[in-house]
Design a protein around this motif. Structure first.
Motif, PDB file in Angstrom:
ATOM      1  N   VAL A  80      -5.769  11.148   1.489  1.00 35.65           N
ATOM      2  CA  VAL A  80      -5.263  10.011   0.723  1.00 35.65           C
ATOM      3  C   VAL A  80      -6.416   9.390  -0.070  1.00 35.65           C
ATOM      4  N   TYR A 110      -1.902   4.970  -4.136  1.00 38.35           N
ATOM      5  CA  TYR A 110      -2.722   6.072  -3.653  1.00 38.35           C
ATOM      6  C   TYR A 110      -2.067   7.384  -4.073  1.00 38.35           C
ATOM      7  N   HIS A 150       0.864  -1.183   0.000  1.00 36.88           N
ATOM      8  CA  HIS A 150       0.000   0.000   0.000  1.00 36.88           C
ATOM      9  C   HIS A 150       0.902   1.235   0.000  1.00 36.88           C
ATOM     10  N   LEU A 168      -1.570   2.854   4.731  1.00 35.15           N
ATOM     11  CA  LEU A 168      -0.293   3.021   4.025  1.00 35.15           C
ATOM     12  C   LEU A 168       0.846   2.248   4.680  1.00 35.15           C
ATOM     13  N   THR A 172      -5.066   7.130   6.541  1.00 39.68           N
ATOM     14  CA  THR A 172      -3.625   6.965   6.346  1.00 39.68           C
ATOM     15  C   THR A 172      -3.108   5.657   6.931  1.00 39.68           C
ATOM     16  N   VAL A 198       5.388   5.632   1.874  1.00 43.02           N
ATOM     17  CA  VAL A 198       5.043   6.955   1.374  1.00 43.02           C
ATOM     18  C   VAL A 198       6.238   7.492   0.597  1.00 43.02           C
ATOM     19  N   LEU A 241       1.799   5.258  -1.161  1.00 42.73           N
ATOM     20  CA  LEU A 241       1.375   6.600  -1.546  1.00 42.73           C
ATOM     21  C   LEU A 241       2.391   7.176  -2.519  1.00 42.73           C
TER      22      LEU A 241
END
Length: 182
Positions: A77, A66, A41, A106, A103, A109, A43
Motif C-alpha cells: 500500500v 492510497y 483512508h 486503511l 495496511t 478498500v 485504497l
C-alpha cells in the motif's frame, strides 16, 4: 460456467458498457457512503482495461488515498500522491521506491473485479492478490466491490480461499452484500 468461461463473458459484456459514465455514477454513490461512515483512508485501484475507474472519487470526497502495488508476496500500500510507473499490463501503479504504509491505516478498500454476486463473491483475474490482501484486513475495514449492474450475477463459483467483499457499489448505489449465513 467455469471461472475461465465467466471471465471471457464478463470481459465481453464490460467492453460494451459506458465505463466512464458508470465510473462517475459509482463515485458519487461512494462519496456519500464513505462520508456517512467518516472513512478517511481509502485504497483505490488503477483501472485496467474497461474496469470501472474509482479515480473520480478523489474529486468528490476529501480523504487520504492510497494505491496498491502487486508484489510476488501480495499487495503493498502506497499513499498518494506518489511516483507512478506503468505495469506490464498497462495500468499505472506506485513505483518500487515510493513510500509505503501499513495496511492498518486503511478504513475502506475499493476492490476491482470482472463480476460480483449479491453475496459479495468476486470474479477476479485468477492471481489471488486481492483475496490474500482482503483475508489479512481487520473486520472493521469496509471492503467494497465496484461493478456495473450488468456484471452482478445471481451466483459466482468460489473457492475456499476466496474472500467476499462486504458491500457492492454499482450505478444504482452502495448496498451490503447478502451474507449466506444470515
Amino acid at each position: 460456467m467455469t471461472k475461465a468461461e465467466l471471465r471471457r463473458w464478463a470481459k465481453r459484456v464490460r467492453a460494451g458498457l459506458p465505463t466512464a459514465e458508470l465510473s462517475h455514477q459509482v463515485a458519487g454513490h461512494l462519496a456519500r457512503f464513505l462520508a456517512e461512515r467518516s472513512a478517511k483512508h481509502i485504497l483505490l485501484y488503477s483501472a485496467f482495461g474497461s474496469e470501472l475507474d474509482p479515480a473520480p472519487l478523489q474529486t468528490l470526497y476529501p480523504a487520504h488515498y492510497y494505491l496498491p502495488r502487486a508484489r510476488t508476496h501480495g499487495l503493498e500500500v502506497h499513499p498518494l500522491p506518489c511516483p507512478l510507473v506503468r505495469h506490464r499490463y498497462g495500468f499505472l501503479e506506485p513505483a518500487p521506491h515510493a513510500p509505503r504504509v501499513e495496511t492498518g491505516v486503511l478504513e475502506a478498500v475499493l476492490v476491482p473485479g470482472l463480476a460480483f454476486d449479491p453475496q459479495g463473491w468476486r470474479l477476479g483475474y485468477g492471481q489471488g492478490f486481492y483475496d490474500r490482501f482482503l483475508a489479512a484486513l481487520p473486520p472493521t475495514v469496509l471492503t467494497l466491490g465496484l461493478t456495473a449492474e450488468a456484471l452482478l450475477l445471481p451466483a459466482l463459483p468460489h473457492d475456499p480461499w476466496d474472500v467476499p467483499v462486504r458491500y457492492l457499489a454499482t450505478e444504482q448505489g452502495v448496498r451490503p452484500a447478502l451474507r449466506e449465513d444470515g
